[in-house]
Design a protein around this motif. Structure first.
Motif, PDB file in Angstrom:
ATOM      1  N   ALA A 542       3.561 -17.417  12.369  1.00  0.00           N
ATOM      2  CA  ALA A 542       2.371 -16.714  11.889  1.00  0.00           C
ATOM      3  C   ALA A 542       1.681 -15.957  13.017  1.00  0.00           C
ATOM      4  O   ALA A 542       1.148 -14.862  12.808  1.00  0.00           O
ATOM      5  CB  ALA A 542       1.400 -17.714  11.254  1.00  0.00           C
ATOM      6  N   ARG A 543       1.697 -16.525  14.192  1.00  0.00           N
ATOM      7  CA  ARG A 543       0.992 -15.926  15.321  1.00  0.00           C
ATOM      8  C   ARG A 543       1.848 -14.882  16.041  1.00  0.00           C
ATOM      9  O   ARG A 543       1.346 -13.835  16.453  1.00  0.00           O
ATOM     10  CB  ARG A 543       0.594 -17.038  16.298  1.00  0.00           C
ATOM     11  CG  ARG A 543      -0.238 -16.574  17.463  1.00  0.00           C
ATOM     12  CD  ARG A 543      -0.704 -17.790  18.245  1.00  0.00           C
ATOM     13  NE  ARG A 543      -1.547 -17.438  19.369  1.00  0.00           N
ATOM     14  CZ  ARG A 543      -2.135 -18.326  20.148  1.00  0.00           C
ATOM     15  NH1 ARG A 543      -1.967 -19.618  19.914  1.00  0.00           N
ATOM     16  NH2 ARG A 543      -2.885 -17.940  21.153  1.00  0.00           N
ATOM     17  N   HIS A 544       3.143 -15.183  16.209  1.00  0.00           N
ATOM     18  CA  HIS A 544       4.062 -14.286  16.918  1.00  0.00           C
ATOM     19  C   HIS A 544       5.346 -14.156  16.098  1.00  0.00           C
ATOM     20  O   HIS A 544       6.357 -14.806  16.411  1.00  0.00           O
ATOM     21  CB  HIS A 544       4.382 -14.823  18.312  1.00  0.00           C
ATOM     22  CG  HIS A 544       3.185 -15.061  19.172  1.00  0.00           C
ATOM     23  ND1 HIS A 544       2.388 -14.036  19.633  1.00  0.00           N
ATOM     24  CD2 HIS A 544       2.654 -16.222  19.674  1.00  0.00           C
ATOM     25  CE1 HIS A 544       1.421 -14.548  20.383  1.00  0.00           C
ATOM     26  NE2 HIS A 544       1.552 -15.871  20.410  1.00  0.00           N
ATOM     27  N   PRO A 545       5.343 -13.353  15.062  1.00  0.00           N
ATOM     28  CA  PRO A 545       6.480 -13.298  14.126  1.00  0.00           C
ATOM     29  C   PRO A 545       7.797 -12.918  14.784  1.00  0.00           C
ATOM     30  O   PRO A 545       8.862 -13.310  14.297  1.00  0.00           O
ATOM     31  CB  PRO A 545       6.048 -12.239  13.108  1.00  0.00           C
ATOM     32  CG  PRO A 545       4.566 -12.125  13.254  1.00  0.00           C
ATOM     33  CD  PRO A 545       4.253 -12.453  14.660  1.00  0.00           C
ATOM     34  N   ALA A 546       7.759 -12.154  15.871  1.00  0.00           N
ATOM     35  CA  ALA A 546       9.008 -11.686  16.487  1.00  0.00           C
ATOM     36  C   ALA A 546       9.523 -12.611  17.566  1.00  0.00           C
ATOM     37  O   ALA A 546      10.651 -12.424  18.051  1.00  0.00           O
ATOM     38  CB  ALA A 546       8.803 -10.289  17.065  1.00  0.00           C
ATOM     39  N   LEU A 547       8.746 -13.615  17.972  1.00  0.00           N
ATOM     40  CA  LEU A 547       9.111 -14.392  19.155  1.00  0.00           C
ATOM     41  C   LEU A 547      10.388 -15.209  18.960  1.00  0.00           C
ATOM     42  O   LEU A 547      11.329 -15.104  19.752  1.00  0.00           O
ATOM     43  CB  LEU A 547       7.956 -15.307  19.557  1.00  0.00           C
ATOM     44  CG  LEU A 547       8.223 -16.227  20.755  1.00  0.00           C
ATOM     45  CD1 LEU A 547       8.614 -15.414  21.983  1.00  0.00           C
ATOM     46  CD2 LEU A 547       7.003 -17.095  21.043  1.00  0.00           C
ATOM     47  N   LEU A 548      10.434 -16.036  17.935  1.00  0.00           N
ATOM     48  CA  LEU A 548      11.609 -16.899  17.757  1.00  0.00           C
ATOM     49  C   LEU A 548      12.883 -16.091  17.511  1.00  0.00           C
ATOM     50  O   LEU A 548      13.924 -16.397  18.110  1.00  0.00           O
ATOM     51  CB  LEU A 548      11.348 -17.905  16.639  1.00  0.00           C
ATOM     52  CG  LEU A 548      10.229 -18.928  16.910  1.00  0.00           C
ATOM     53  CD1 LEU A 548      10.081 -19.895  15.747  1.00  0.00           C
ATOM     54  CD2 LEU A 548      10.500 -19.691  18.201  1.00  0.00           C
ATOM     55  N   PRO A 549      12.865 -15.052  16.656  1.00  0.00           N
ATOM     56  CA  PRO A 549      14.081 -14.239  16.519  1.00  0.00           C
ATOM     57  C   PRO A 549      14.483 -13.552  17.822  1.00  0.00           C
ATOM     58  O   PRO A 549      15.676 -13.451  18.135  1.00  0.00           O
ATOM     59  CB  PRO A 549      13.699 -13.216  15.444  1.00  0.00           C
ATOM     60  CG  PRO A 549      12.603 -13.865  14.668  1.00  0.00           C
ATOM     61  CD  PRO A 549      11.841 -14.673  15.668  1.00  0.00           C
ATOM     62  N   ALA A 550      13.492 -13.056  18.591  1.00  0.00           N
ATOM     63  CA  ALA A 550      13.827 -12.383  19.841  1.00  0.00           C
ATOM     64  C   ALA A 550      14.519 -13.330  20.812  1.00  0.00           C
ATOM     65  O   ALA A 550      15.455 -12.937  21.524  1.00  0.00           O
ATOM     66  CB  ALA A 550      12.564 -11.804  20.479  1.00  0.00           C
ATOM     67  N   LEU A 551      14.085 -14.578  20.838  1.00  0.00           N
ATOM     68  CA  LEU A 551      14.704 -15.555  21.727  1.00  0.00           C
ATOM     69  C   LEU A 551      16.061 -16.015  21.196  1.00  0.00           C
ATOM     70  O   LEU A 551      17.062 -16.016  21.924  1.00  0.00           O
ATOM     71  CB  LEU A 551      13.780 -16.762  21.902  1.00  0.00           C
ATOM     72  CG  LEU A 551      12.478 -16.539  22.683  1.00  0.00           C
ATOM     73  CD1 LEU A 551      11.606 -17.793  22.635  1.00  0.00           C
ATOM     74  CD2 LEU A 551      12.774 -16.170  24.134  1.00  0.00           C
ATOM     75  N   ALA A 552      16.096 -16.421  19.950  1.00  0.00           N
ATOM     76  CA  ALA A 552      17.322 -16.995  19.391  1.00  0.00           C
ATOM     77  C   ALA A 552      18.470 -15.995  19.357  1.00  0.00           C
ATOM     78  O   ALA A 552      19.639 -16.365  19.529  1.00  0.00           O
ATOM     79  CB  ALA A 552      17.055 -17.542  17.989  1.00  0.00           C
ATOM     80  N   ASP A 553      18.167 -14.728  19.122  1.00  0.00           N
ATOM     81  CA  ASP A 553      19.226 -13.717  19.011  1.00  0.00           C
ATOM     82  C   ASP A 553      19.600 -13.090  20.350  1.00  0.00           C
ATOM     83  O   ASP A 553      20.502 -12.245  20.398  1.00  0.00           O
ATOM     84  CB  ASP A 553      18.788 -12.610  18.037  1.00  0.00           C
ATOM     85  CG  ASP A 553      18.724 -13.100  16.600  1.00  0.00           C
ATOM     86  OD1 ASP A 553      19.469 -14.049  16.278  1.00  0.00           O
ATOM     87  OD2 ASP A 553      17.922 -12.553  15.812  1.00  0.00           O
ATOM     88  N   HIS A 554      18.942 -13.472  21.404  1.00  0.00           N
ATOM     89  CA  HIS A 554      19.297 -12.910  22.709  1.00  0.00           C
ATOM     90  C   HIS A 554      20.660 -13.463  23.143  1.00  0.00           C
ATOM     91  O   HIS A 554      20.927 -14.667  23.021  1.00  0.00           O
ATOM     92  CB  HIS A 554      18.243 -13.262  23.749  1.00  0.00           C
ATOM     93  CG  HIS A 554      18.401 -12.511  25.038  1.00  0.00           C
ATOM     94  ND1 HIS A 554      19.294 -12.884  26.010  1.00  0.00           N
ATOM     95  CD2 HIS A 554      17.784 -11.386  25.500  1.00  0.00           C
ATOM     96  CE1 HIS A 554      19.237 -12.033  27.018  1.00  0.00           C
ATOM     97  NE2 HIS A 554      18.319 -11.117  26.742  1.00  0.00           N
ATOM     98  N   PRO A 555      21.549 -12.611  23.671  1.00  0.00           N
ATOM     99  CA  PRO A 555      22.895 -13.075  24.027  1.00  0.00           C
ATOM    100  C   PRO A 555      22.930 -14.112  25.136  1.00  0.00           C
ATOM    101  O   PRO A 555      23.928 -14.825  25.292  1.00  0.00           O
ATOM    102  CB  PRO A 555      23.609 -11.790  24.462  1.00  0.00           C
ATOM    103  CG  PRO A 555      22.515 -10.832  24.811  1.00  0.00           C
ATOM    104  CD  PRO A 555      21.388 -11.166  23.893  1.00  0.00           C
ATOM    105  N   GLY A 556      21.860 -14.234  25.929  1.00  0.00           N
ATOM    106  CA  GLY A 556      21.837 -15.225  26.993  1.00  0.00           C
ATOM    107  C   GLY A 556      21.258 -16.556  26.586  1.00  0.00           C
ATOM    108  O   GLY A 556      21.218 -17.495  27.394  1.00  0.00           O
ATOM    109  N   VAL A 557      20.779 -16.669  25.352  1.00  0.00           N
ATOM    110  CA  VAL A 557      20.168 -17.904  24.861  1.00  0.00           C
ATOM    111  C   VAL A 557      21.138 -18.627  23.949  1.00  0.00           C
ATOM    112  O   VAL A 557      21.744 -18.020  23.060  1.00  0.00           O
ATOM    113  CB  VAL A 557      18.845 -17.603  24.127  1.00  0.00           C
ATOM    114  CG1 VAL A 557      18.299 -18.862  23.457  1.00  0.00           C
ATOM    115  CG2 VAL A 557      17.819 -17.030  25.109  1.00  0.00           C
TER     116      VAL A 557
END
Length: 712
Positions: A542-557
């Motif tokens: 709710a607070r940062h809608p893009a944060l978890l997808p940006a992290l999880a989909d990063h190729p280094g994560v």
């Protein structure tokens, strides 16, 4: 155990050794006087060769007498001085004693203060080498000397009675040395670690054990020594209730972690019964301490961690040898770093600044002091000792787990192990020697070098916060930032720099509301300080809608761990795949923990229950073929999370002790603690029978070890 020899023979041997050492000291002084312009052994009017020789003999004798009588008192008076300062003072004090010795021969000898330091250091080294050589050649004298040291130590501690004949146990931790690296170093025709190879081939068994998710010394050693590493989610983490960052190797934090572990486990630790802790982060309940971080800021006879320096620096020759080795290690690191740059070796991290001095300290000074302390414990008949040799771990961070530099450190560790094992031959009780590690190391390029931005920049971009210019220019940072703006319905304004993310004052988040991002090897923890308790996934979205997808989909994560109000702890991977740990349900595709091997889910599930697990825990990806990971710090050899060899530690234990596990796998530092406690109980119940020396049992008929090295 008392050694009795005819009095005339003991006195005769002692007199001959004193005369030999005196003669070497005299000859050394004559040679130095001939070679150094600021040092003379004759009056201004000149003297005969005989008179100069007599002057040298008197000076050498006076210096030796002062070193024997005054030096221990000086060092004991300076125990509260920091280690490095004490190491420097040693030379000046030694030079002062030599200058004073020359005053015994008025108007004959003369030396300036700077030269006195050099002459004293050389003479101490020469005398010590001669004394050691003669003692080793005369086995009876060597045993008597060690027996006297043991008796003196027991009288000083008020335990002057006979030593129990039950075997003692030595636990030697080779910090950061993984199972596979140890196996490789002890195999082949010419093993890198011949002493350890001989133990493995003859009297010991090699066992692999799997670490917790937090695969680092703070968590592992706390669990091994105190039986609990509950609520240690990483090497460093943020505690919201106090607003402080806990760091495992910070003295105040180590003391607090030890206090919590003792309270939870209900015992003082593995070493509470006649134990000694040397070079560790934690005491293990021992009363005899040296270089123990958790008590390093405390004062008092019972807890003074620097007391171990007395045993080492009471012999000025030790300081000389260590200083020479220290300088040599400094030059070795500079040369090796320069060679790596010239050859354009990759991956590579910066190795300047204080690192060369830190490397020399842990691979030389700390190693020498810890080994001397352990040898003293053995000679004193201590029932249990746990010591940490940290050199390999530090060098492997900067040179890689299998680099040329690290092989050199392994050879030095092998010599240290050999010295300790040989000392058990002269101990008043038999010893079981256990080698172990707290974790391994995984190689790989750093996250920032591989993707052009730090994890903190990626987190801030996902939150729509300003990032560094370098991060903004990368595809990862730009994509995460644009995704965050789109999710927040804040398209970039014309004329504004999307690299810096500058906005009007009312759009800037309140001071202190930014995320705290802390790295521990290839594990990172993201916390939101303004939200009390664990922030739920729903609140993060709710607070940062893009944060978890940006992290999880990063190729280094590799994966994220969050807590969901609806499903409890959830592991999130790329492409929307999830693992709900409470039920084991996998949604959105494959299991995100599959690349991390069996046991990963159990390790993550355990950490998810810690009170101080972060709002978001981020583990880097792992290459299933090579085991390489991406550290979120400047390390090409890293540990702290899941992935690769960092999770595979080892136990090298005597066959006379029971197997670590009857079946299955040894998992977690707390289970290792239970195994070591069992071995201590077994040793106490063992009748006091003298067994052959562990290295001797590995010899063949020609007196060589299974590794082909001569021992004896």
């Amino acid at each position: 155990m008392r050694l009795r020899l005819p009095p005339w023979r003991a006195v005769g041997s002692a007199v001959l050794r004193v005369l030999a050492v005196w003669a070497v000291g005299t000859l050394t002084m004559l040679l130095l006087a001939a070679g150094l312009p600021d040092f003379r052994l004759q009056s201004a009017d000149g003297d005969s060769a005989t008179r100069i020789a007599v002057t040298a003999a008197v000076g050498a004798g006076a210096f030796g007498l002062l070193s024997a009588l005054v030096w221990p008192l000086l060092v004991r008076a300076l125990l509260l001085v920091p280690a490095l300062v004490l190491g420097l003072l040693v030379f000046f004090l030694n030079g002062s004693l030599f200058w004073l010795a020359l005053r015994v021969t008025p108007d004959r000898g003369d030396v300036n203060p700077e030269t006195a330091v050099v002459v004293a250091a050389v003479m101490s080294a020469a005398s010590s080498a001669t004394s050691t050589f003669l003692a080793v050649r005369d086995d009876g004298a060597y045993r008597r000397r060690l027996a006297r040291l043991a008796g003196r130590r027991r009288r000083r501690e008020g335990t002057a009675g006979p030593v129990d004949d039950a075997p003692g146990v030595l636990f030697l931790q080779l910090d950061g040395l993984g199972h596979e690296v140890l196996r490789e170093a002890t195999e082949g025709e010419h093993p890198v670690m011949p002493t350890v190879a001989a133990l493995r081939a003859g009297t010991h068994r090699l066992t692999r054990w799997r670490t917790d998710w937090s695969s680092q010394t703070g968590a592992s050693q706390l669990g091994i020594l105190h039986g609990s590493n509950h609520d240690v989610p990483a090497f460093r983490w943020y505690e919201k209730e106090t607003g402080e960052v806990m760091v495992s190797n910070r003295p105040s934090c180590a003391a607090e972690l030890q206090r919590r572990a003792v309270a939870r486990a209900g015992t003082y630790g593995l070493l509470e019964t006649d134990g000694a802790s040397r070079g560790n982060l934690f005491s293990g309940g021992a009363r005899q301490l040296a270089l123990v971080l958790s008590v390093s800021a405390r004062r008092g006879r019972e807890t003074r961690s620097r007391a171990g320096y007395f045993a080492y620096f009471s012999d000025p020759a030790n300081a000389t040898r260590t200083a020479v080795s220290y300088v040599a290690e400094l030059f070795r690191e500079v040369f090796q770093s320069l060679r790596a740059r010239l050859r354009r070796e990759t991956p590579r991290v910066p190795r300047g600044g204080v690192y060369p001095f830190l490397r020399a300290f842990v691979t030389v000074v700390q190693r020498d002091v810890v080994v001397a302390a352990v040898v003293g414990d053995v000679l004193g008949g201590r029932a249990s000792v746990y010591a940490d040799l940290v050199g390999y771990d530090e060098v492997a961070h900067h040179s890689g787990p299998r680099g040329r530099d690290t092989r050199q450190v392994l050879r030095g560790l092998d010599r240290a192990v050999r010295m300790i094992v040989k000392a058990t031959e002269h101990a008043p009780r038999p010893y079981r020697v256990v080698l172990l590690s707290d974790h391994g190391q995984s190689a790989g390029q750093t996250f920032e070098d591989a993707y052009g931005l730090s994890l903190e920049d990626l987190v801030r971009a996902g939150c729509g916060l300003p990032v560094s210019r370098r991060a903004g220019r990368t595809s990862s940072g730009a994509e995460a930032r644009e995704a965050a703006r789109a999710a927040l319905h804040r398209p970039e304004e014309p004329g504004r720099s999307r690299l810096t993310g500058r906005r009007r004052g009312q759009d800037r988040p309140p001071r202190g509301h930014g995320p705290v991002v802390l790295a521990s090897g290839n594990l990172a923890l993201v916390s939101f300080p303004d939200v009390p308790g664990r922030m739920a996934r729903e609140a993060i979205d709710a607070r940062h809608p893009a944060l978890l997808p940006a992290l999880a989909d990063h190729p280094g994560v590799g994966f994220l761990l969050v807590r969901s109000d609806a499903y409890g702890p959830v592991v999130i991977g790329a492409g929307g795949c999830e693992l709900r740990l409470d039920t084991g349900e996998v949604t959105g595709g494959g299991d995100p923990l599959a690349p991390f091997g069996p046991g990963a889910a159990d390790a993550v599930r355990r950490t998810a229950g810690f009170p101080h697990a972060a709002d978001i825990m981020v583990n880097s990806r792992v290459d299933p073929a090579t085991g390489e990971v991406h550290a979120f710090e400047d390390q090409i050899g890293s540990h702290g999370g899941l992935g690769g060899e960092q999770n595979e530690a080892f136990l090298l234990s005597p066959l006379r002790l029971s197997p670590p596990v009857a079946s299955g796998e040894l998992v977690g530092a707390e289970q290792v603690h239970r195994v070591l406690r069992r071995w201590l109980r077994e040793a106490r119940r063992t009748p006091g029978v003298r067994h052959a020396h562990p290295l001797a049992e590995a010899r063949g008929d020609d007196g060589r070890t299974a590794a082909g090295e001569r021992v004896g």
